[in-house]
Design a protein around this motif. Sequence first.
Motif, mmCIF file in Angstrom:
data_model
loop_
_atom_site.group_PDB
_atom_site.id
_atom_site.type_symbol
_atom_site.label_atom_id
_atom_site.label_comp_id
_atom_site.label_asym_id
_atom_site.label_seq_id
_atom_site.Cartn_x
_atom_site.Cartn_y
_atom_site.Cartn_z
ATOM 1 N N VAL A 89 -1.404 -2.805 -4.478
ATOM 2 C CA VAL A 89 -0.883 -3.593 -5.584
ATOM 3 C C VAL A 89 -0.897 -4.763 -4.884
ATOM 4 N N SER A 90 -1.237 -5.972 -5.353
ATOM 5 C CA SER A 90 -1.133 -7.445 -4.760
ATOM 6 C C SER A 90 -0.725 -8.506 -5.576
ATOM 7 N N LEU A 91 -0.165 -9.493 -5.132
ATOM 8 C CA LEU A 91 0.474 -10.621 -5.676
ATOM 9 C C LEU A 91 0.080 -11.874 -4.813
ATOM 10 N N GLY A 92 -0.649 -12.940 -5.178
ATOM 11 C CA GLY A 92 -1.135 -14.120 -4.478
ATOM 12 C C GLY A 92 -1.630 -15.275 -5.457
ATOM 13 N N ILE A 93 -2.032 -16.066 -4.508
ATOM 14 C CA ILE A 93 -2.656 -17.361 -5.317
ATOM 15 C C ILE A 93 -3.964 -17.679 -4.646
ATOM 16 N N ASP A 94 -4.872 -18.478 -5.540
ATOM 17 C CA ASP A 94 -6.050 -18.812 -4.842
ATOM 18 C C ASP A 94 -6.564 -20.110 -5.256
ATOM 19 N N PHE A 95 -7.882 -20.453 -4.804
ATOM 20 C CA PHE A 95 -8.412 -21.882 -5.022
ATOM 21 C C PHE A 95 -9.833 -21.653 -5.236
ATOM 22 N N THR A 96 -10.174 -22.082 -6.620
ATOM 23 C CA THR A 96 -11.692 -21.647 -6.854
ATOM 24 C C THR A 96 -12.537 -23.134 -7.120
ATOM 25 N N ARG A 136 1.025 -1.276 -0.145
ATOM 26 C CA ARG A 136 0.018 -0.058 -0.057
ATOM 27 C C ARG A 136 0.628 1.188 0.088
ATOM 28 N N ASN A 137 0.454 2.355 -0.835
ATOM 29 C CA ASN A 137 1.083 3.525 -0.837
ATOM 30 C C ASN A 137 0.164 4.355 -0.631
ATOM 31 N N GLU A 138 -0.150 5.205 0.374
ATOM 32 C CA GLU A 138 -1.200 5.906 0.677
ATOM 33 C C GLU A 138 -2.558 5.335 0.309
ATOM 34 N N ASN A 139 -3.339 5.840 -0.569
ATOM 35 C CA ASN A 139 -4.792 5.109 -0.824
ATOM 36 C C ASN A 139 -4.649 4.302 -2.119
#
Length: 370
Positions: free
Chosen positions: A174-181, A168-171
Amino acid sequence: MRKQVVFSFTLLFLLIFQQGLAQTIANLKDYAQSIDFKYKTGFLLAHRESMAHLPMSHFHSFEMTYNFESRGHRGWEQAHNNPKFGISALVMLNANQEVLGNSYGLSGRVTLPKRNWGRNKNWYWLNDMSFGLGYLERKFDLLENPKNVAIGSHVNLLIILGTEFQYRNENRYVSLGIDFTHFSNSGTIKPNLGLNIPSIRVGVGFMTKTQSFHDEIIPFDRADLELVIFGAASLKNNYEFQKQLFPVFGLSTHLTKAQGKRFRYAYGLDLTYNEANRNFITSPLNQSIWRTAQIGIYNGWELDINKCVFFVGMGAYLHNRVNPFGWFYHRFGGRYHFGKKWYWHGSVRSHWAKADFFETGLGYRISIRQ
Protein backbone atom coordinates in the motif's frame (compact mmCIF):
# COMPACT_ATOMS: atom_id res chain seq x y z
CA MET A 1 -2.03 20.67 -40.76
CA ARG A 2 -1.13 22.11 -37.35
CA LYS A 3 -2.79 19.21 -35.53
CA GLN A 4 -0.87 16.65 -37.60
CA VAL A 5 2.42 18.41 -36.85
CA VAL A 6 1.70 18.60 -33.11
CA PHE A 7 0.69 14.94 -33.00
CA SER A 8 3.83 13.91 -34.92
CA PHE A 9 6.13 15.77 -32.50
CA THR A 10 4.47 14.39 -29.37
CA LEU A 11 4.22 10.87 -30.78
CA LEU A 12 7.92 10.93 -31.73
CA PHE A 13 8.77 11.99 -28.17
CA LEU A 14 6.71 9.16 -26.66
CA LEU A 15 7.96 6.45 -29.04
CA ILE A 16 11.63 7.26 -28.47
CA PHE A 17 11.14 7.51 -24.71
CA GLN A 18 9.36 4.15 -24.65
CA GLN A 19 12.13 2.66 -26.82
CA GLY A 20 14.65 3.91 -24.29
CA LEU A 21 12.77 2.20 -21.47
CA ALA A 22 12.47 -0.99 -23.52
CA GLN A 23 16.23 -1.05 -24.11
CA THR A 24 16.86 -0.32 -20.44
CA ILE A 25 14.78 -3.35 -19.35
CA ALA A 26 15.70 -5.55 -22.31
CA ASN A 27 16.42 -8.67 -20.24
CA LEU A 28 13.08 -9.18 -18.51
CA LYS A 29 14.00 -12.51 -16.89
CA ASP A 30 16.03 -10.58 -14.28
CA TYR A 31 13.09 -8.34 -13.33
CA ALA A 32 10.26 -8.80 -10.87
CA GLN A 33 6.90 -7.51 -12.08
CA SER A 34 4.02 -5.79 -10.29
CA ILE A 35 0.80 -3.91 -10.93
CA ASP A 36 -0.59 -1.06 -8.84
CA PHE A 37 -3.71 1.09 -8.73
CA LYS A 38 -3.85 4.64 -7.38
CA TYR A 39 -6.65 7.03 -6.52
CA LYS A 40 -5.72 10.73 -6.56
CA THR A 41 -7.57 13.87 -5.56
CA GLY A 42 -6.22 17.31 -6.43
CA PHE A 43 -6.99 20.79 -7.69
CA LEU A 44 -6.09 22.99 -10.64
CA LEU A 45 -3.48 25.67 -9.98
CA ALA A 46 -4.61 28.96 -11.52
CA HIS A 47 -1.10 30.33 -12.01
CA ARG A 48 -2.37 33.25 -14.11
CA GLU A 49 -5.11 35.72 -13.19
CA SER A 50 -6.84 34.91 -16.48
CA MET A 51 -7.31 31.29 -15.27
CA ALA A 52 -9.13 32.19 -12.05
CA HIS A 53 -12.50 31.03 -13.44
CA LEU A 54 -11.26 27.50 -14.35
CA PRO A 55 -10.94 25.70 -10.96
CA MET A 56 -14.23 24.15 -9.78
CA SER A 57 -14.08 21.66 -6.90
CA HIS A 58 -11.46 18.89 -7.13
CA PHE A 59 -10.01 16.60 -9.76
CA HIS A 60 -10.50 12.88 -9.10
CA SER A 61 -7.99 10.61 -10.87
CA PHE A 62 -7.49 6.88 -11.30
CA GLU A 63 -4.15 5.47 -12.41
CA MET A 64 -2.97 1.94 -13.22
CA THR A 65 0.73 1.08 -13.70
CA TYR A 66 2.44 -2.17 -14.73
CA ASN A 67 5.99 -2.20 -13.34
CA PHE A 68 9.23 -4.04 -14.09
CA GLU A 69 11.33 -4.01 -10.91
CA SER A 70 15.11 -4.39 -11.24
CA ARG A 71 17.00 -6.63 -8.82
CA GLY A 72 20.62 -5.49 -9.00
CA HIS A 73 21.88 -7.66 -11.88
CA ARG A 74 23.71 -4.67 -13.42
CA GLY A 75 25.96 -1.97 -12.01
CA TRP A 76 23.66 0.92 -12.94
CA GLU A 77 20.74 -0.83 -11.19
CA GLN A 78 22.74 -1.09 -7.97
CA ALA A 79 23.84 2.54 -8.29
CA HIS A 80 20.16 3.63 -8.35
CA ASN A 81 19.02 1.25 -5.57
CA ASN A 82 17.19 -0.98 -8.08
CA PRO A 83 14.71 1.27 -9.94
CA LYS A 84 11.32 0.31 -11.39
CA PHE A 85 10.12 0.97 -14.95
CA GLY A 86 6.50 0.88 -16.03
CA ILE A 87 3.65 1.86 -18.31
CA SER A 88 0.85 3.96 -16.76
CA ALA A 89 -2.71 4.71 -17.83
CA LEU A 90 -4.48 7.75 -16.31
CA VAL A 91 -8.13 8.86 -16.17
CA MET A 92 -8.73 12.31 -14.63
CA LEU A 93 -12.29 13.46 -13.89
CA ASN A 94 -12.87 17.22 -13.63
CA ALA A 95 -15.81 19.11 -12.14
CA ASN A 96 -15.56 21.84 -14.80
CA GLN A 97 -16.96 19.66 -17.58
CA GLU A 98 -18.22 22.51 -19.75
CA VAL A 99 -14.84 24.23 -20.16
CA LEU A 100 -12.17 21.57 -19.47
CA GLY A 101 -13.88 18.17 -19.65
CA ASN A 102 -12.06 15.03 -18.55
CA SER A 103 -8.43 14.11 -19.24
CA TYR A 104 -6.68 10.87 -20.17
CA GLY A 105 -3.05 9.84 -20.39
CA LEU A 106 -0.61 7.08 -21.33
CA SER A 107 2.99 7.39 -20.16
CA GLY A 108 6.26 5.64 -19.39
CA ARG A 109 7.30 5.76 -15.74
CA VAL A 110 10.60 5.55 -13.86
CA THR A 111 10.50 4.97 -10.08
CA LEU A 112 13.60 5.45 -7.92
CA PRO A 113 13.89 4.27 -4.30
CA LYS A 114 15.39 6.97 -2.10
CA ARG A 115 16.89 4.21 0.01
CA ASN A 116 16.89 0.49 -0.62
CA TRP A 117 14.92 -0.49 2.47
CA GLY A 118 13.04 -3.37 0.85
CA ARG A 119 15.44 -6.25 1.49
CA ASN A 120 15.26 -6.30 5.27
CA LYS A 121 12.47 -3.87 6.07
CA ASN A 122 8.96 -3.28 4.83
CA TRP A 123 9.11 0.48 4.25
CA TYR A 124 10.15 2.20 1.03
CA TRP A 125 10.45 5.86 0.07
CA LEU A 126 10.01 6.19 -3.72
CA ASN A 127 10.28 9.07 -6.20
CA ASP A 128 8.80 8.69 -9.68
CA MET A 129 8.47 10.58 -12.96
CA SER A 130 6.29 9.86 -15.99
CA PHE A 131 6.44 11.18 -19.56
CA GLY A 132 3.88 10.56 -22.28
CA LEU A 133 0.79 11.76 -24.12
CA GLY A 134 -2.35 13.28 -22.64
CA TYR A 135 -5.74 13.86 -24.25
CA LEU A 136 -8.06 16.66 -23.07
CA GLU A 137 -11.73 16.47 -24.02
CA ARG A 138 -12.25 20.24 -24.18
CA LYS A 139 -9.80 22.72 -25.71
CA PHE A 140 -9.89 26.43 -26.49
CA ASP A 141 -12.15 27.45 -29.37
CA LEU A 142 -12.78 31.11 -30.15
CA LEU A 143 -16.48 30.44 -30.87
CA GLU A 144 -17.45 27.27 -29.00
CA ASN A 145 -15.17 27.31 -25.92
CA PRO A 146 -13.53 30.74 -25.43
CA LYS A 147 -13.34 30.32 -21.63
CA ASN A 148 -10.64 27.65 -21.88
CA VAL A 149 -7.68 30.04 -21.90
CA ALA A 150 -5.30 27.30 -20.69
CA ILE A 151 -5.00 24.78 -23.56
CA GLY A 152 -5.41 25.09 -27.34
CA SER A 153 -5.10 21.41 -28.34
CA HIS A 154 -6.64 18.04 -27.52
CA VAL A 155 -3.31 16.14 -27.67
CA ASN A 156 -0.62 17.32 -25.24
CA LEU A 157 2.54 16.24 -23.50
CA LEU A 158 1.87 14.68 -20.11
CA ILE A 159 4.40 14.92 -17.26
CA ILE A 160 3.84 13.54 -13.75
CA LEU A 161 6.30 13.94 -10.85
CA GLY A 162 5.59 12.20 -7.56
CA THR A 163 6.89 10.94 -4.24
CA GLU A 164 5.38 8.38 -1.87
CA PHE A 165 5.89 6.11 1.11
CA GLN A 166 5.19 2.46 0.48
CA TYR A 167 4.62 -0.40 2.92
CA ARG A 168 5.20 -3.95 1.63
CA ASN A 169 4.00 -7.17 3.17
CA GLU A 170 5.30 -10.14 1.22
CA ASN A 171 3.93 -9.67 -2.33
CA ARG A 172 1.41 -6.91 -1.58
CA TYR A 173 1.85 -3.22 -0.79
CA VAL A 174 0.00 0.00 0.00
CA SER A 175 1.22 3.56 -0.58
CA LEU A 176 0.55 7.18 0.34
CA GLY A 177 2.07 10.15 -1.46
CA ILE A 178 1.73 13.34 -3.46
CA ASP A 179 2.32 14.18 -7.11
CA PHE A 180 2.18 16.98 -9.68
CA THR A 181 0.53 16.50 -13.10
CA HIS A 182 1.20 18.80 -16.05
CA PHE A 183 -0.52 18.97 -19.47
CA SER A 184 0.99 21.20 -22.17
CA ASN A 185 1.49 21.32 -25.94
CA SER A 186 4.78 23.23 -25.44
CA GLY A 187 3.61 26.38 -27.21
CA THR A 188 2.85 24.69 -30.54
CA ILE A 189 -0.80 25.81 -30.44
CA LYS A 190 -1.90 28.80 -28.39
CA PRO A 191 -3.21 29.26 -25.78
CA ASN A 192 -0.77 27.14 -23.82
CA LEU A 193 -0.71 28.27 -20.21
CA GLY A 194 -0.93 24.57 -19.31
CA LEU A 195 -2.85 22.59 -16.71
CA ASN A 196 -1.01 22.01 -13.41
CA ILE A 197 -2.68 19.70 -10.87
CA PRO A 198 -1.07 18.88 -7.48
CA SER A 199 -2.68 15.80 -5.87
CA ILE A 200 -2.68 13.53 -2.85
CA ARG A 201 -2.64 9.86 -3.80
CA VAL A 202 -3.24 6.48 -2.16
CA GLY A 203 -2.54 3.15 -3.79
CA VAL A 204 -2.48 -0.63 -3.57
CA GLY A 205 -0.41 -3.12 -5.54
CA PHE A 206 0.73 -6.70 -5.79
CA MET A 207 3.52 -8.67 -7.42
CA THR A 208 2.69 -10.65 -10.56
CA LYS A 209 6.19 -12.17 -10.79
CA THR A 210 8.82 -12.41 -8.05
CA GLN A 211 12.60 -12.45 -8.46
CA SER A 212 15.42 -12.60 -5.93
CA PHE A 213 17.96 -9.81 -5.45
CA HIS A 214 21.48 -10.09 -6.84
CA ASP A 215 23.79 -9.32 -3.90
CA GLU A 216 27.21 -9.40 -5.55
CA ILE A 217 28.61 -5.90 -6.17
CA ILE A 218 29.06 -5.23 -9.90
CA PRO A 219 31.69 -2.63 -10.99
CA PHE A 220 30.17 0.38 -12.69
CA ASP A 221 32.30 3.06 -14.34
CA ARG A 222 31.48 6.03 -16.54
CA ALA A 223 33.23 9.10 -17.91
CA ASP A 224 33.90 11.79 -15.34
CA LEU A 225 33.75 14.61 -17.94
CA GLU A 226 31.77 14.60 -21.18
CA LEU A 227 31.23 17.21 -23.87
CA VAL A 228 27.75 16.94 -25.44
CA ILE A 229 26.80 18.80 -28.61
CA PHE A 230 23.29 18.73 -30.02
CA GLY A 231 21.18 20.42 -32.64
CA ALA A 232 17.44 20.76 -32.12
CA ALA A 233 14.39 22.08 -33.97
CA SER A 234 10.82 22.99 -33.10
CA LEU A 235 7.64 24.66 -34.31
CA LYS A 236 5.70 27.24 -32.30
CA ASN A 237 2.75 29.59 -32.48
CA ASN A 238 2.51 33.17 -31.18
CA TYR A 239 -1.17 34.04 -30.76
CA GLU A 240 -4.54 32.36 -30.37
CA PHE A 241 -5.82 34.01 -33.55
CA GLN A 242 -2.69 33.16 -35.55
CA LYS A 243 -2.67 29.78 -37.32
CA GLN A 244 0.85 29.93 -38.74
CA LEU A 245 3.64 27.86 -37.17
CA PHE A 246 7.17 29.27 -37.07
CA PRO A 247 10.40 27.22 -37.02
CA VAL A 248 12.91 27.34 -34.18
CA PHE A 249 16.48 26.04 -34.56
CA GLY A 250 19.08 25.59 -31.85
CA LEU A 251 22.68 24.48 -31.39
CA SER A 252 24.03 23.75 -27.91
CA THR A 253 27.25 22.57 -26.36
CA HIS A 254 27.36 21.46 -22.72
CA LEU A 255 30.13 20.16 -20.49
CA THR A 256 28.81 17.57 -18.02
CA LYS A 257 30.61 16.44 -14.86
CA ALA A 258 29.73 13.22 -13.01
CA GLN A 259 28.70 13.39 -9.35
CA GLY A 260 28.98 9.85 -8.00
CA LYS A 261 27.31 7.04 -10.00
CA ARG A 262 23.91 8.62 -10.61
CA PHE A 263 24.03 12.37 -11.27
CA ARG A 264 25.80 14.89 -13.47
CA TYR A 265 26.05 18.68 -13.55
CA ALA A 266 25.92 20.45 -16.91
CA TYR A 267 27.33 23.83 -17.92
CA GLY A 268 27.05 25.20 -21.42
CA LEU A 269 26.11 27.60 -24.17
CA ASP A 270 22.84 27.68 -26.16
CA LEU A 271 22.43 29.37 -29.57
CA THR A 272 18.84 29.76 -30.79
CA TYR A 273 17.26 31.17 -33.92
CA ASN A 274 13.57 31.76 -33.20
CA GLU A 275 11.61 32.73 -36.31
CA ALA A 276 8.54 33.34 -34.13
CA ASN A 277 10.31 36.33 -32.57
CA ARG A 278 10.41 37.95 -36.02
CA ASN A 279 6.63 37.78 -36.22
CA PHE A 280 5.34 39.38 -33.04
CA ILE A 281 3.02 42.29 -33.71
CA THR A 282 5.45 44.60 -31.92
CA SER A 283 8.51 43.37 -33.88
CA PRO A 284 9.92 45.76 -36.49
CA LEU A 285 9.70 44.74 -40.14
CA ASN A 286 12.77 43.36 -41.93
CA GLN A 287 14.73 42.88 -38.74
CA SER A 288 18.08 41.10 -39.09
CA ILE A 289 18.83 37.50 -38.12
CA TRP A 290 21.18 38.82 -35.43
CA ARG A 291 18.31 40.71 -33.81
CA THR A 292 16.18 37.54 -33.75
CA ALA A 293 18.96 35.20 -32.50
CA GLN A 294 19.26 34.35 -28.81
CA ILE A 295 22.47 33.39 -26.97
CA GLY A 296 22.25 31.94 -23.47
CA ILE A 297 24.44 30.34 -20.80
CA TYR A 298 23.04 27.22 -19.14
CA ASN A 299 23.40 25.26 -15.90
CA GLY A 300 21.60 21.94 -15.34
CA TRP A 301 21.26 18.82 -13.23
CA GLU A 302 21.08 15.38 -14.84
CA LEU A 303 19.90 11.94 -13.68
CA ASP A 304 21.80 9.20 -15.52
CA ILE A 305 19.98 5.82 -15.80
CA ASN A 306 21.74 3.46 -18.20
CA LYS A 307 20.97 4.75 -21.74
CA CYS A 308 18.37 7.28 -20.53
CA VAL A 309 19.28 10.68 -19.09
CA PHE A 310 16.72 13.03 -17.52
CA PHE A 311 17.58 16.67 -16.87
CA VAL A 312 16.31 19.98 -15.58
CA GLY A 313 18.15 23.28 -15.89
CA MET A 314 18.01 27.04 -16.05
CA GLY A 315 19.69 29.51 -18.37
CA ALA A 316 20.12 33.24 -18.81
CA TYR A 317 20.27 35.08 -22.13
CA LEU A 318 23.38 37.07 -22.95
CA HIS A 319 21.85 38.29 -26.22
CA ASN A 320 18.06 38.60 -26.53
CA ARG A 321 17.06 41.71 -28.46
CA VAL A 322 13.36 40.94 -29.03
CA ASN A 323 12.92 39.56 -25.49
CA PRO A 324 9.16 38.75 -25.41
CA PHE A 325 9.40 36.51 -22.30
CA GLY A 326 12.29 37.83 -20.21
CA TRP A 327 15.96 37.06 -19.69
CA PHE A 328 15.70 33.64 -18.05
CA TYR A 329 14.66 30.29 -19.53
CA HIS A 330 14.30 26.72 -18.29
CA ARG A 331 14.74 23.29 -19.86
CA PHE A 332 13.16 20.00 -18.77
CA GLY A 333 13.48 16.74 -20.69
CA GLY A 334 15.66 13.76 -21.50
CA ARG A 335 17.95 12.07 -23.95
CA TYR A 336 18.34 8.49 -25.10
CA HIS A 337 21.77 7.19 -26.11
CA PHE A 338 22.05 4.80 -29.04
CA GLY A 339 25.54 3.52 -29.67
CA LYS A 340 28.52 4.91 -27.77
CA LYS A 341 28.46 8.48 -29.12
CA TRP A 342 25.06 9.47 -30.52
CA TYR A 343 21.88 10.34 -28.67
CA TRP A 344 18.38 11.70 -29.19
CA HIS A 345 17.47 14.89 -27.31
CA GLY A 346 13.95 16.04 -26.37
CA SER A 347 13.02 18.83 -23.95
CA VAL A 348 10.54 21.56 -23.15
CA ARG A 349 11.94 25.10 -23.20
CA SER A 350 9.94 27.31 -20.86
CA HIS A 351 9.94 30.69 -19.11
CA TRP A 352 9.05 29.97 -15.50
CA ALA A 353 5.61 28.28 -15.52
CA LYS A 354 4.87 28.98 -19.21
CA ALA A 355 6.16 26.60 -21.91
CA ASP A 356 7.69 28.22 -24.99
CA PHE A 357 8.37 25.26 -27.30
CA PHE A 358 9.32 21.57 -27.43
CA GLU A 359 12.75 21.00 -28.97
CA THR A 360 13.96 17.69 -30.39
CA GLY A 361 17.06 16.65 -32.29
CA LEU A 362 20.28 14.63 -32.39
CA GLY A 363 23.42 14.98 -30.32
CA TYR A 364 26.97 13.68 -30.04
CA ARG A 365 28.99 13.11 -26.87
CA ILE A 366 32.75 13.07 -26.39
CA SER A 367 34.34 11.51 -23.28
CA ILE A 368 37.05 13.84 -22.03
CA ARG A 369 38.21 12.03 -18.88
CA GLN A 370 37.43 8.53 -17.65
